[in-house]
Scaffold this motif. Sequence first.
Motif, short mmCIF file in Angstrom:
data_model
loop_
_atom_site.label_atom_id
_atom_site.label_comp_id
_atom_site.label_asym_id
_atom_site.label_seq_id
_atom_site.Cartn_x
_atom_site.Cartn_y
_atom_site.Cartn_z
N GLU A 176 0.86 -1.03 0.04
CA GLU A 176 0.24 0.10 -0.20
C GLU A 176 0.98 1.32 -0.18
O GLU A 176 1.65 1.10 1.08
N VAL A 177 0.46 2.48 -1.07
CA VAL A 177 1.16 3.55 -1.14
C VAL A 177 0.34 4.36 0.14
O VAL A 177 -0.43 4.86 0.04
N LEU A 178 1.50 5.33 1.02
CA LEU A 178 1.03 6.24 2.01
C LEU A 178 1.29 7.52 1.73
O LEU A 178 2.65 8.12 0.97
N ARG A 179 0.39 8.62 1.14
CA ARG A 179 0.86 9.38 0.63
C ARG A 179 0.07 10.72 2.03
O ARG A 179 -0.42 10.39 2.20
N GLY A 180 2.04 11.09 1.88
CA GLY A 180 1.05 12.33 3.02
C GLY A 180 1.01 13.56 2.54
O GLY A 180 1.95 13.72 0.80
N TRP A 181 0.04 14.33 3.03
CA TRP A 181 -0.63 15.87 1.48
C TRP A 181 -0.25 17.25 2.75
O TRP A 181 -0.77 17.02 3.76
N ASP A 182 0.31 18.02 2.45
CA ASP A 182 0.64 18.73 2.66
C ASP A 182 -0.13 20.70 2.29
O ASP A 182 0.19 20.39 1.10
N PHE B 279 4.88 10.70 -0.56
CA PHE B 279 4.65 8.92 -1.21
C PHE B 279 5.62 8.13 -0.46
O PHE B 279 7.22 8.70 -0.48
N ALA B 280 5.46 7.03 0.27
CA ALA B 280 6.23 5.94 0.71
C ALA B 280 5.02 4.64 1.18
O ALA B 280 4.34 4.92 0.90
N LEU C 217 -2.48 12.23 -8.27
CA LEU C 217 -3.14 11.37 -9.29
C LEU C 217 -2.74 11.02 -10.09
O LEU C 217 -2.20 9.91 -10.21
N LYS C 218 -2.28 11.60 -10.50
CA LYS C 218 -1.41 11.33 -12.66
C LYS C 218 -0.19 11.01 -12.33
O LYS C 218 0.29 9.49 -12.71
N LYS C 219 0.44 11.68 -11.50
CA LYS C 219 1.94 10.42 -10.83
C LYS C 219 1.54 9.49 -9.98
O LYS C 219 2.60 8.83 -10.34
N SER C 220 0.62 9.53 -9.26
CA SER C 220 0.97 8.11 -8.54
C SER C 220 0.62 7.31 -9.81
O SER C 220 1.06 6.19 -9.74
N ARG D 5 -2.73 0.51 -4.81
CA ARG D 5 -3.36 0.96 -3.90
C ARG D 5 -2.72 2.05 -2.74
O ARG D 5 -1.61 1.26 -2.12
N PHE D 6 -3.82 2.74 -2.34
CA PHE D 6 -2.90 3.92 -2.30
C PHE D 6 -4.03 4.65 -0.54
O PHE D 6 -5.43 4.29 -0.06
N ALA D 7 -2.75 4.81 0.62
CA ALA D 7 -4.05 5.57 1.99
C ALA D 7 -3.38 6.39 1.98
O ALA D 7 -2.11 7.44 1.62
N ASP D 8 -4.50 7.38 1.86
CA ASP D 8 -3.99 9.22 2.13
C ASP D 8 -4.14 9.45 3.35
O ASP D 8 -5.15 9.39 4.38
N PHE D 9 -3.04 11.02 4.25
CA PHE D 9 -3.45 11.36 5.50
C PHE D 9 -2.95 12.84 5.06
O PHE D 9 -2.04 13.22 4.40
N CYS D 10 -3.46 13.72 5.98
CA CYS D 10 -3.47 14.81 5.55
C CYS D 10 -3.59 15.89 7.40
O CYS D 10 -3.72 15.71 7.99
N ASP D 11 -3.27 17.20 7.02
CA ASP D 11 -2.75 18.08 8.32
C ASP D 11 -4.30 18.06 8.92
O ASP D 11 -5.63 18.83 8.12
N ALA D 12 -4.53 18.24 9.86
CA ALA D 12 -6.20 18.54 10.89
C ALA D 12 -6.71 19.76 10.04
O ALA D 12 -7.78 19.82 10.06
#
Length: 245
Positions: free
Chosen positions: A51-57, A67-68, A97-100, A108-115
């Motif tokens: 699973e690819v972990l995407r962190g968004w700032d 991406f990790a 999304l295109k780069k992903s 498969r992707f899971a996304d995480f971001c700032d509250a």
Amino acid sequence: QRLERDYPPEVVRMIVYGEPGMMGDGDPVHPGFRHGLHVKPIHQLWSPTREVLRGWDFGRRRPAVVFAWRDDLERLRVSREYLGYNVPLPEFRDAVLKKSAEWFPKGRFADFCDASGVQMRDTSAVTSISILQDAGLNPTYRQVKDSMAAADLVDEEMNLLVEGEPGVTFDPQCSTVIRGMQGGYRIKKTPDGSRVKPVKDNIHDNAQNALEFIVMNTTDSMSDNDETWLQEQSIREQREAGLLG
């Protein structure tokens, strides 16, 4: 020879010959980072079973996504990064999304971001998280009460050795993240001198924050009360450093 082994040439030139570079005021957030130890080509080791972990700032000026993925031993592999510049979030989201799809075919992707992504912006009633949701993404987040706490978690994982390899490694293509790790991402005391916090320079901090969102949402170090643990962890380390009474 040790400097040349552990650091890239531009940093060696700065330390040995005093050439100008990226180092600014304050101290590095991650003094334990060693280029020769923590940077290696790992992107090609990824497979669609991971699973690819995407962190968004978020941020119009300099949004960032890191991406990790984690291997069988739960070591974090920081594989790719993508940054925008003065770009609306919907446009940036579509580019990510295109780069992903390009970098992680059939992933498969899971996304995480700032509250803060749940907050409405001054110029719009639309939240950053809702913009991601419009594209079918379901980002999650944890509230952080102290800006040093998430960086502490990154250090904790990075300083681990698991079967001879660090708990966090970085692909050479993640140049912005790596520059931040080797000293571009810095901490300074607050004006009253009571504590330290990372410097917001819109160069290194965005990608670092994106990485932190991944770690704080996927690490096993979190307690049941995540918010309290994060706050207390940073306060304890600042007290040990003599910055708090």
